[in-house]
Write a protein that holds these residues in place. Structure first.
Motif, short mmCIF file in Angstrom:
data_model
loop_
_atom_site.label_atom_id
_atom_site.label_comp_id
_atom_site.label_asym_id
_atom_site.label_seq_id
_atom_site.Cartn_x
_atom_site.Cartn_y
_atom_site.Cartn_z
N TYR A 186 19.08 72.22 29.77
CA TYR A 186 18.47 70.89 29.65
C TYR A 186 18.06 70.34 31.01
CZ TYR A 186 23.14 69.07 30.92
OH TYR A 186 24.32 68.81 31.54
N TYR A 187 18.39 71.08 32.10
CA TYR A 187 17.89 70.69 33.42
C TYR A 187 16.51 71.29 33.63
CZ TYR A 187 22.03 68.43 35.34
OH TYR A 187 23.05 67.56 35.59
N GLY A 188 15.66 70.52 34.23
CA GLY A 188 14.33 70.98 34.57
C GLY A 188 13.84 70.21 35.78
N CYS A 189 12.53 70.12 35.96
CA CYS A 189 11.99 69.32 37.04
C CYS A 189 10.97 68.34 36.47
CB CYS A 189 11.37 70.19 38.13
SG CYS A 189 10.12 71.34 37.57
N GLN A 190 10.94 67.17 37.03
CA GLN A 190 10.09 66.09 36.52
C GLN A 190 9.28 65.53 37.68
OE1 GLN A 190 11.68 63.22 33.57
NE2 GLN A 190 11.29 61.68 35.15
N ILE A 191 7.99 65.31 37.44
CA ILE A 191 7.12 64.79 38.49
C ILE A 191 7.31 63.29 38.63
CG2 ILE A 191 5.08 64.30 37.07
CD1 ILE A 191 3.48 65.71 39.42
N SER A 192 7.14 62.79 39.83
CA SER A 192 7.32 61.36 40.09
C SER A 192 6.18 60.56 39.47
CB SER A 192 7.38 61.10 41.59
OG SER A 192 6.16 61.49 42.20
N ALA A 193 6.33 59.23 39.43
CA ALA A 193 5.35 58.34 38.80
C ALA A 193 3.98 58.45 39.46
CB ALA A 193 5.85 56.90 38.84
N ASN A 194 3.96 58.68 40.76
CA ASN A 194 2.67 58.76 41.45
C ASN A 194 2.17 60.20 41.60
OD1 ASN A 194 4.46 59.73 43.30
ND2 ASN A 194 4.01 58.20 44.90
N ALA A 195 2.81 61.11 40.85
CA ALA A 195 2.40 62.53 40.81
C ALA A 195 2.36 63.17 42.20
CB ALA A 195 1.03 62.66 40.12
N SER A 196 3.26 62.74 43.09
CA SER A 196 3.24 63.25 44.46
C SER A 196 4.31 64.30 44.73
CB SER A 196 3.40 62.10 45.45
OG SER A 196 4.65 61.43 45.23
N SER A 197 5.33 64.41 43.86
CA SER A 197 6.39 65.41 44.08
C SER A 197 7.20 65.60 42.80
CB SER A 197 7.31 64.98 45.22
OG SER A 197 8.04 63.83 44.86
N TYR A 198 7.91 66.70 42.76
CA TYR A 198 8.82 66.99 41.65
C TYR A 198 10.26 66.77 42.11
CZ TYR A 198 5.30 68.98 38.53
OH TYR A 198 4.24 69.15 37.68
N ALA A 199 11.12 66.50 41.13
CA ALA A 199 12.55 66.37 41.40
C ALA A 199 13.32 66.94 40.22
CB ALA A 199 12.92 64.90 41.60
N ILE A 200 14.54 67.41 40.49
CA ILE A 200 15.38 67.95 39.41
C ILE A 200 15.74 66.81 38.47
CG2 ILE A 200 17.56 69.09 38.87
CD1 ILE A 200 17.47 70.35 41.65
N PHE A 201 15.63 67.09 37.17
CA PHE A 201 15.97 66.08 36.16
C PHE A 201 16.74 66.75 35.02
CE2 PHE A 201 15.30 63.34 32.51
CZ PHE A 201 15.55 62.09 33.05
N PRO A 202 17.84 66.14 34.55
CA PRO A 202 18.47 64.90 35.01
C PRO A 202 18.85 64.96 36.50
CG PRO A 202 19.43 65.63 32.94
CD PRO A 202 18.57 66.75 33.44
N LEU A 203 18.90 63.81 37.10
CA LEU A 203 19.15 63.73 38.54
C LEU A 203 20.51 64.34 38.89
CD1 LEU A 203 17.86 60.13 39.32
CD2 LEU A 203 16.68 62.31 39.71
N ILE A 204 20.58 65.02 40.00
CA ILE A 204 21.81 65.63 40.49
C ILE A 204 21.91 65.37 41.99
CG2 ILE A 204 20.73 67.90 40.88
CD1 ILE A 204 23.42 69.16 40.02
N ASP A 205 23.07 65.05 42.46
CA ASP A 205 23.28 64.70 43.86
C ASP A 205 23.21 65.95 44.72
OD1 ASP A 205 23.93 63.53 46.25
OD2 ASP A 205 26.08 63.40 45.83
N LEU A 206 22.19 66.06 45.56
CA LEU A 206 22.03 67.22 46.43
C LEU A 206 22.63 66.91 47.80
CD1 LEU A 206 18.37 68.32 45.59
CD2 LEU A 206 20.52 69.09 44.59
N TYR A 207 23.95 67.01 47.88
CA TYR A 207 24.60 66.70 49.15
C TYR A 207 24.64 67.94 50.04
CZ TYR A 207 28.68 68.95 46.99
OH TYR A 207 29.52 69.83 46.38
#
Length: 545
Positions: A186-207
């Motif tokens: 169920y994890y994937g990547c989702q593009i931001s609102a301004n279509a400028s980058s992707y991020a892992i979704f659901p969000l996960i803390d990348l420490y």
């Protein structure tokens, strides 16, 4: 939680990795960039390593082999060993990607183009399933906004069918505890609102947190596992004869030099064992020797000592290295060896001591005679003393030189096996608590000195009874016949009590602490001087993308 897309059960090696050309190189590489300024982030490197553990047959096979090797270890130790190997593998991956991106940037003068090319390489090698495509898109979503291959991610992301069979509430604990696991479906990547980058979704803390005292080296802890500061390495599969010869020369030089310094202590220890009434302590013993024999009396038996321990160093160090590697890598299964490292060290030390004892016994017999009765034997010299020992009992002949072999071998086996084991464990403990001591040559040699002193003290205490019996047997051969260890021990106790077995313990402990500390120190010094460093004895894994 693990994708486990690799179903090929054949054995592969890391040299066969599909992403590029894997190689084990005999010396550590000098990367073109500074260690603390990597192009590839720790999170990207560790998740890339997880993907390879799942989708590359060679890496998956290597990882299964490690799991089997450490399977018999306690759970905590097993996890620690796997963490070390994963972190070092991720470091190799990071270094190879760093080199790839830097080289591509020099050609195209564009970082984003370099990342697009790397993305295409992953798709070409592993993107034959929805599971793999999803994970590759997740991986490249970790990149900074300006470097993400947006069009490539969009192209393949849109072709992935959603996974509706995964429980959304699945617990991620097993993901964090299993380095071969990937983020669930169920994890994937989702593009931001301004279509400028992707991020892992659901969000996960990348420490990404730097840790300075893990595995004896600097480590970066990330969401996806540890990233070591040192690339994956392994012992050389075979040492050449040149390597063993240099071990021998280093050991012989170190032993001869250290024993030459502590000859006076050896003289006092032997006199305390052969004449306890007159040499009851170190201070009075020194005074008595100087008074009766002059200062040169403190060097009595020097010829035999230097010759004997030149042979000792020449034989024991290369044979210990050989037996430890042969038993641990060839004779026993790797998983059993990993569980019994202390036992292997003890056995290897014992076997090397047996070999050393064969040449040391005649010289030790001559040394004891000279020290015990200098007026009679000292004028004869080393060879003359040995000839006299042979002629004293015609029925024994040359065997008289080996009258003390059982006792000396018993002493050397006990001393030698404990010496190497105590030294290695002491070094491990020191470096575990102060890993920065590895960084400088002089601090690393200081650790050898301290660990050697500890090793010598422990070994001398454990082997003291055998040493006392050896001295007694060598002294009494001409009047008591060829005494065995058991018989010599029995006679000593009958004549002087159990305390006779511990005569000279104080001077011998001081002697052993000084000599073994210097021995390991000089062994390391000469070994480095001859070019046999730790880097020369290991291979480092590199990957050419």
């Amino acid at each position: 939680m693990s994708v486990q897309a690799v179903v090929d059960t054949r054995e592969h090696s890391l040299e066969d990795i599909e992403l590029g050309s894997g190689r084990w190189k005999a010396k550590k590489l000098s990367w073109e960039h500074d260690a603390g300024r990597h192009v590839v982030s720790p999170s990207f490197a560790t998740y890339a390593a997880r993907i390879l553990l799942n989708f590359d047959p060679s890496v998956a096979s290597w990882w299964r082999g490690l799991q089997l090797t450490y399977a018999l270890l306690p759970l905590e130790e097993q996890r620690s060993m796997l963490s070390q190997r994963f972190g070092s593998f991720a470091a190799s991956i990071q270094a190879s990607m760093d080199s790839f991106i830097v080289e591509e940037m020099q050609v195209n003068n564009d970082t984003k183009t370099a990342w697009e090319k790397l993305f295409s390489r992953y798709i070409e090698k592993y993107g034959d399933s929805d599971a793999a495509l999803r994970q590759i898109c997740i991986l490249f979503s970790i990149l900074p906004m300006s470097e993400q291959p947006l069009e490539h991610i969009q192209q393949y992301k849109s072709s992935i069918k959603p996974d509706t069979n995964i429980d959304q509430a699945i617990n991620l604990d097993s993901f964090f505890n299993d380095y071969s696991a990937l983020l669930p479906g169920y994890y994937g990547c989702q593009i931001s609102a301004n279509a400028s980058s992707y991020a892992i979704f659901p969000l996960i803390d990348l420490y990404e947190i730097g840790i300075n005292e893990e595995f004896g080296q600097a480590v970066t802890a990330t969401t996806f596992g540890p990233l070591s500061s040192i690339a994956l390495s392994r012992d050389l599969l075979d040492y050449s004869l040149d390597i063993y010869a240099l071990f021998g020369v280093s050991g012989a030089t170190g032993c001869a030099l250290t024993h030459s310094v502590v000859i006076p202590l050896d003289v006092l220890k032997t006199k305390a064992q052969t004449n306890p009434e007159e040499y009851s302590d170190i201070i009075s013993g020194v005074s008595r020797v100087v008074q009766e024999e002059g200062l040169q009396g403190l060097l009595t038996g020097a010829q035999a000592t230097l010759a004997g321990y030149f042979w000792y160093g020449l034989s024991v160090y290369p044979s210990y290295a050989f037996f430890k590697r042969f038993i641990g890598q060839s004779l026993l299964p790797l998983d059993f060896s990993a569980l019994h490292t202390n036992d292997i060290a003890l056995i290897s030390g014992a076997l090397s001591a047996v070999i050393a004892s064969l040449g040391l016994t005649p010289l030790e017999a001559a040394r004891i005679r000279v020290v015990a009765d200098p007026n009679r034997y000292k004028p004869l010299g080393l060879l003359g003393t040995m000839k006299t020992i042979v002629s004293e009992d015609e029925s024994l002949g040359w065997k008289a030189l080996y009258a003390g072999l059982p006792a000396l071998m018993t002493r050397q086996v006990i001393f030698g096996s404990i010496k190497f084991l105590a030294f290695e464990r002491a070094c491990d403990a020191i470096f575990m608590n102060w890993p920065s001591l590895r960084d400088l040559t002089w601090t690393a040699l200081g650790v050898s000195l301290v660990a050697g002193a500890f090793s010598g003290t422990v070994s001398s205490v454990v082997s003291q009874p055998a040493d006392a019996v050896l001295t007694y047997v060598a002294q009494r051969t001409d009047t008591k016949g060829n005494l065995s260890v058991i018989e010599g021990c029995r006679l000593m106790i009958e004549e002087s009590g159990v305390t006779a077995l511990f005569r000279g313990l104080g001077s011998r402990s001081l002697w052993a602490a000084a000599i073994i500390a210097g021995q390991f120190l000089l062994y390391d010094v000469f070994r480095n001087a001859f070019g046999v460093t730790a880097d020369d004895l290991t291979q480092v894994y590199t990957l050419k993308l």
